[in-house]
Design a protein around this motif. Structure first.
Motif, PDB file in Angstrom:
ATOM      1  N   ASP A 121      35.164  35.001  50.782  1.00 54.20           N
ATOM      2  CA  ASP A 121      35.711  35.556  49.544  1.00 54.20           C
ATOM      3  C   ASP A 121      35.735  34.471  48.472  1.00 54.20           C
ATOM      4  OD1 ASP A 121      37.870  33.959  50.237  1.00 54.20           O
ATOM      5  OD2 ASP A 121      39.209  35.632  50.727  1.00 54.20           O
ATOM      6  N   THR A 122      36.533  34.659  47.421  1.00 61.21           N
ATOM      7  CA  THR A 122      36.523  33.711  46.302  1.00 61.21           C
ATOM      8  C   THR A 122      37.147  32.369  46.652  1.00 61.21           C
ATOM      9  OG1 THR A 122      38.554  34.762  45.464  1.00 61.21           O
ATOM     10  CG2 THR A 122      36.460  35.471  44.507  1.00 61.21           C
ATOM     11  N   THR A 123      37.771  32.237  47.813  1.00 57.27           N
ATOM     12  CA  THR A 123      38.247  30.913  48.225  1.00 57.27           C
ATOM     13  C   THR A 123      37.066  29.997  48.533  1.00 57.27           C
ATOM     14  OG1 THR A 123      38.464  31.597  50.552  1.00 57.27           O
ATOM     15  CG2 THR A 123      40.410  31.828  49.152  1.00 57.27           C
ATOM     16  N   THR A 124      35.900  30.580  48.804  1.00 54.70           N
ATOM     17  CA  THR A 124      34.683  29.793  49.001  1.00 54.70           C
ATOM     18  C   THR A 124      34.124  29.331  47.666  1.00 54.70           C
ATOM     19  OG1 THR A 124      34.113  30.923  51.054  1.00 54.70           O
ATOM     20  CG2 THR A 124      32.307  29.866  49.883  1.00 54.70           C
ATOM     21  N   GLY A 125      34.339  30.115  46.626  1.00 59.95           N
ATOM     22  CA  GLY A 125      33.833  29.802  45.294  1.00 59.95           C
ATOM     23  C   GLY A 125      33.427  31.062  44.563  1.00 59.95           C
ATOM     24  N   PRO A 126      33.205  30.967  43.242  1.00 61.11           N
ATOM     25  CA  PRO A 126      32.812  32.128  42.437  1.00 61.11           C
ATOM     26  C   PRO A 126      31.468  32.694  42.887  1.00 61.11           C
ATOM     27  CG  PRO A 126      33.564  30.324  41.040  1.00 61.11           C
ATOM     28  CD  PRO A 126      33.405  29.767  42.414  1.00 61.11           C
ATOM     29  N   LYS A 127      31.335  34.007  42.794  1.00 61.09           N
ATOM     30  CA  LYS A 127      30.135  34.674  43.310  1.00 61.09           C
ATOM     31  C   LYS A 127      28.907  34.476  42.421  1.00 61.09           C
ATOM     32  CE  LYS A 127      30.218  38.393  45.580  1.00 61.09           C
ATOM     33  NZ  LYS A 127      30.206  39.855  45.793  1.00 61.09           N
ATOM     34  N   ARG A 128      29.095  33.940  41.237  1.00 57.70           N
ATOM     35  CA  ARG A 128      27.959  33.753  40.327  1.00 57.70           C
ATOM     36  C   ARG A 128      27.549  32.281  40.224  1.00 57.70           C
ATOM     37  NH1 ARG A 128      28.734  38.354  35.560  1.00 57.70           N
ATOM     38  NH2 ARG A 128      29.401  40.016  36.967  1.00 57.70           N
ATOM     39  N   GLU A 129      27.984  31.459  41.191  1.00 57.35           N
ATOM     40  CA  GLU A 129      27.634  30.043  41.194  1.00 57.35           C
ATOM     41  C   GLU A 129      26.862  29.703  42.465  1.00 57.35           C
ATOM     42  OE1 GLU A 129      30.975  27.518  40.495  1.00 57.35           O
ATOM     43  OE2 GLU A 129      31.501  28.507  38.592  1.00 57.35           O
ATOM     44  N   ALA A 130      25.738  29.014  42.307  1.00 61.14           N
ATOM     45  CA  ALA A 130      24.873  28.690  43.439  1.00 61.14           C
ATOM     46  C   ALA A 130      25.591  27.862  44.504  1.00 61.14           C
ATOM     47  CB  ALA A 130      23.632  27.948  42.947  1.00 61.14           C
ATOM     48  N   ALA A 131      26.534  27.014  44.072  1.00 64.00           N
ATOM     49  CA  ALA A 131      27.241  26.158  45.025  1.00 64.00           C
ATOM     50  C   ALA A 131      27.968  26.975  46.088  1.00 64.00           C
ATOM     51  CB  ALA A 131      28.226  25.257  44.282  1.00 64.00           C
ATOM     52  N   SER A 132      28.449  28.155  45.712  1.00 62.78           N
ATOM     53  CA  SER A 132      29.162  29.010  46.669  1.00 62.78           C
ATOM     54  C   SER A 132      28.225  29.440  47.791  1.00 62.78           C
ATOM     55  CB  SER A 132      29.726  30.237  45.962  1.00 62.78           C
ATOM     56  OG  SER A 132      30.589  29.858  44.903  1.00 62.78           O
TER      57      SER A 132
ATOM     58  N   ASP B 107      41.072  43.660  35.443  1.00 60.58           N
ATOM     59  CA  ASP B 107      40.156  43.438  36.563  1.00 60.58           C
ATOM     60  C   ASP B 107      39.882  41.951  36.746  1.00 60.58           C
ATOM     61  OD1 ASP B 107      38.516  44.044  38.734  1.00 60.58           O
ATOM     62  OD2 ASP B 107      36.729  44.252  37.488  1.00 60.58           O
ATOM     63  N   ARG B 108      40.925  41.166  36.702  1.00 60.64           N
ATOM     64  CA  ARG B 108      40.795  39.718  36.858  1.00 60.64           C
ATOM     65  C   ARG B 108      40.590  39.361  38.329  1.00 60.64           C
ATOM     66  NH1 ARG B 108      44.573  35.244  33.846  1.00 60.64           N
ATOM     67  NH2 ARG B 108      43.966  33.408  35.038  1.00 60.64           N
ATOM     68  N   LYS B 109      39.616  38.480  38.588  1.00 57.22           N
ATOM     69  CA  LYS B 109      39.302  38.085  39.966  1.00 57.22           C
ATOM     70  C   LYS B 109      40.186  36.906  40.372  1.00 57.22           C
ATOM     71  CE  LYS B 109      35.833  40.999  39.853  1.00 57.22           C
ATOM     72  NZ  LYS B 109      35.907  42.318  40.489  1.00 57.22           N
ATOM     73  N   ALA B 110      41.494  37.133  40.392  1.00 52.67           N
ATOM     74  CA  ALA B 110      42.446  36.078  40.730  1.00 52.67           C
ATOM     75  C   ALA B 110      42.731  36.118  42.231  1.00 52.67           C
ATOM     76  CB  ALA B 110      43.741  36.259  39.943  1.00 52.67           C
ATOM     77  N   THR B 111      42.592  34.969  42.883  1.00 49.31           N
ATOM     78  CA  THR B 111      42.746  34.928  44.336  1.00 49.31           C
ATOM     79  C   THR B 111      44.125  35.395  44.813  1.00 49.31           C
ATOM     80  OG1 THR B 111      41.053  33.213  44.546  1.00 49.31           O
ATOM     81  CG2 THR B 111      42.623  33.426  46.359  1.00 49.31           C
ATOM     82  N   PRO B 112      45.242  34.974  44.186  1.00 53.18           N
ATOM     83  CA  PRO B 112      46.540  35.471  44.672  1.00 53.18           C
ATOM     84  C   PRO B 112      46.711  36.976  44.488  1.00 53.18           C
ATOM     85  CG  PRO B 112      46.820  34.147  42.687  1.00 53.18           C
ATOM     86  CD  PRO B 112      45.419  33.934  43.157  1.00 53.18           C
TER      87      PRO B 112
END
Length: 227
Positions: free
Chosen positions: A154-165, A77-82
């Motif tokens: 999606d994760t191209t914006t950034g990780p979902k557990r980081e405030a910067a996203s 269940d790796r959150k890999a973008t490709p």
């Protein structure tokens, strides 16, 4: 400041986790090997194959080896973008062929439609690719829900557990964080959104509390006037 936009997660929030793990992931695992090998020379697929090679550190990996890497990522269940991008392509074939129908909870469908009519802008932020997001809502059991949404992240914006996203999403939406309500079933995501200045409500459909956040079991009981 009043809420003007709603940003929602998908898995466990608008849609059942079981749909992703029991339907979508197995479908991708079954069909992805043939899809990658059959379409490896097409530019969109070749680009993602190269991204898999780069992320895995195996620059010379054959298409067959790339398939092995992808199946390993699915298993963990790796959150890999490709991987997400290629899964989206496989799912698109399944949706278009009528083999898949996106699951969206009826209470989520009703609330999203009502909020759209009331003038709120709706957005999606999910670890699944934007393509996969559009498919689950566009080919849902409730019909095409994509006209409800003003944008997808999606994760191209950034990780979902980081405030910067979430700060980046707020900038893209064009609203201060305090005018955006984020909905999710994962406390770390809610924490990150809160740190970025957004309002938050947690979804705990099986009951319980997401610590530090207002928690509900259904979209039906969310009162935007109280946020």
């Amino acid at each position: 400041m009043p809420i003007k936009a709603i940003l929602t997660d998908i898995e466990g929030t608008t849609s059942a986790v079981s749909f992703v793990f029991d339907v979508l992931f197995p479908f991708a695992a079954r069909h992805l090997p043939e899809f990658v090998l059959t379409h490896a020379d097409e530019s969109a697929v070749a680009q993602q194959i190269d991204a898999v090679r780069a992320e895995s550190g195996e620059a010379g990996a054959s298409p067959e080896r790339v398939v092995e890497i992808l199946l390993g990522w699915i298993a963990e269940d790796r959150k890999a973008t490709p991987l997400k991008a290629l899964q989206g392509m496989v799912w698109e074939q399944g949706y278009r062929a009528g083999q898949l129908k996106g699951h969206v909870y009826p209470d989520a469908v009703e609330a999203l439609r009502r909020w759209k009519q009331e003038g709120y802008d709706l957005y999606v932020y999910s670890s699944g690719s934007i393509q996969a997001q559009k498919l689950i809502f566009g080919c849902s059991e409730a019909g095409d829900l994509t006209p409800l949404f003003s944008g997808y992240f999606d994760t191209t914006t950034g990780p979902k557990r980081e405030a910067a996203s979430y700060r980046q999403i707020a900038a893209a939406i064009g609203l201060p964080g305090e005018q955006i309500l984020f909905l999710s079933d994962v406390v770390q995501e809610l924490d990150a959104a809160l740190e970025a200045g957004m309002q938050t409500i947690g979804l705990a459909r099986e009951g319980g509390v997401l610590e530090g956040h207002e928690t509900v079991a259904s979209f039906a009981v969310i009162d935007l006037a109280r946020v």
